[in-house]
Design a protein around this motif. Sequence first.
Motif, mmCIF file in Angstrom:
data_model
loop_
_atom_site.group_PDB
_atom_site.id
_atom_site.type_symbol
_atom_site.label_atom_id
_atom_site.label_comp_id
_atom_site.label_asym_id
_atom_site.label_seq_id
_atom_site.Cartn_x
_atom_site.Cartn_y
_atom_site.Cartn_z
ATOM 1 N N GLY A 131 -3.514 -3.898 7.985
ATOM 2 C CA GLY A 131 -3.444 -3.136 9.234
ATOM 3 C C GLY A 131 -2.499 -3.768 10.233
ATOM 4 N N PHE B 65 -7.439 2.385 -3.393
ATOM 5 C CA PHE B 65 -8.052 2.029 -2.111
ATOM 6 C C PHE B 65 -8.433 3.385 -1.497
ATOM 7 C CE2 PHE B 65 -6.754 0.656 2.452
ATOM 8 C CZ PHE B 65 -8.075 0.430 2.789
ATOM 9 N N ASN C 35 2.614 0.587 6.081
ATOM 10 C CA ASN C 35 3.695 1.257 6.817
ATOM 11 C C ASN C 35 5.044 0.589 6.667
ATOM 12 O OD1 ASN C 35 2.987 3.640 8.257
ATOM 13 N ND2 ASN C 35 1.521 2.416 9.410
ATOM 14 N N ILE D 30 0.481 -5.145 9.972
ATOM 15 C CA ILE D 30 1.311 -6.328 9.647
ATOM 16 C C ILE D 30 2.759 -5.858 9.499
ATOM 17 C CG2 ILE D 30 1.711 -8.199 7.992
ATOM 18 C CD1 ILE D 30 -1.345 -7.992 7.323
ATOM 19 N N GLY E 79 -6.774 -0.689 9.969
ATOM 20 C CA GLY E 79 -6.355 0.668 9.620
ATOM 21 C C GLY E 79 -4.840 0.753 9.669
ATOM 22 N N ALA F 183 -2.201 0.114 12.751
ATOM 23 C CA ALA F 183 -2.917 -0.574 13.840
ATOM 24 C C ALA F 183 -1.900 -1.197 14.796
ATOM 25 C CB ALA F 183 -3.821 -1.652 13.260
ATOM 26 N N TYR G 256 -12.790 -6.862 2.843
ATOM 27 C CA TYR G 256 -11.540 -6.283 3.337
ATOM 28 C C TYR G 256 -11.667 -6.058 4.843
ATOM 29 C CZ TYR G 256 -7.347 -3.208 2.984
ATOM 30 O OH TYR G 256 -6.108 -2.638 3.090
ATOM 31 N N LEU H 53 0.846 -1.204 0.000
ATOM 32 C CA LEU H 53 0.000 0.000 0.000
ATOM 33 C C LEU H 53 0.874 1.244 0.000
ATOM 34 C CD1 LEU H 53 -2.700 1.577 0.447
ATOM 35 C CD2 LEU H 53 -2.364 1.211 2.895
HETATM 36 C C1 1GP Z 1 -4.370 0.051 6.020
HETATM 37 O O1 1GP Z 1 -4.451 -2.225 5.546
HETATM 38 C C2 1GP Z 1 -3.684 -1.099 5.407
HETATM 39 O O2 1GP Z 1 -5.622 0.273 5.497
HETATM 40 C C3 1GP Z 1 -2.225 -1.223 5.777
HETATM 41 O O3 1GP Z 1 -1.941 -1.023 7.136
HETATM 42 O O4 1GP Z 1 0.010 0.547 7.087
HETATM 43 O O5 1GP Z 1 -0.487 -0.806 9.140
HETATM 44 O O6 1GP Z 1 0.418 -1.885 7.084
HETATM 45 P P1 1GP Z 1 -0.413 -0.784 7.635
#
Ligand code: 1GP
Length: 248
Positions: A206, A80, A229, A208, A179, A182, A175, A24
């Motif tokens: 989120g 997204f 992230n 990972i 967030g 997370a 999905y 992402l």
């Molecule tokens: C957020 O699923 C994504 O909507 C990605 O999350 O940035 O924590 O990997 P991270």
Amino acid sequence: MEMPKVSHIIDGARERNKKLLAVLIDPDKPTYAELEKLCGQAVQSGADLIFVGGSLLSSDSLENCLSGIRANCTIPIILFPGSVLQISDKADGILFLSLISGRNPDLLIGNQVIAAPYLKSSKLEVLPTAYMLVDCGNTTTAIYMSNSTPLPYDKPDIAACTAIAGEYLGLRYFYMDGGSGARKTVDPTMIKAVRKSIERPIIVGGGIRDAASARKIAEAGADVIVVGNLFEKEPEAMGEIAKAIHEI
Ligand code: 1GP
């Protein structure tokens, strides 16, 4: 060579029980040079999809970001979107999100009505997606901006009932998201409960941050694992994550 449809890639992987890695990119963050590096690492690590979007953008950087990705790799790009402002023909597809974990009518159907005519006249492939926010220990920007209550972390039954309702409503992709940033990932127990309840592909993201959790999430039934992230901060870590989920 024409790029296969995004739905074929995701549905095909689900049929073959192959897991996909989506990285992402938040269009606000990388400079062009950083984008080049991120794309290089995405290719090198074997990422299958690139998701682009953010819960709250503070600059008008989406178009440049998409052009930058396109110029540097051939991985399919999927929007997204955090809002109706994040629509662009420069991507291949868009997650047409309905926030079924919440009860905010704007995110269930309101914004979709606003976006519909733009999507109708675009070349984007529209992927009807049940979006389920999960409380993973902190109020992420996605949760705050949604103005909705996320699914409780330890209530897999509620998640399963929500997903079944989404399937009956005709949504095609699911999905589950803590967030971005997370504190912990969605609980594999919840993913298993949703996997048992519906047939269609499940996307999970989120929090990972390592290959072992990515693997657990994939083994619990996720078909697409989303990493944001960590990809932006340590793109070289993606190789290990891709390997962990691809070898399942
Ligand atoms: C957020 O699923 C994504 O909507 C990605 O999350 O940035 O924590 O990997 P991270």
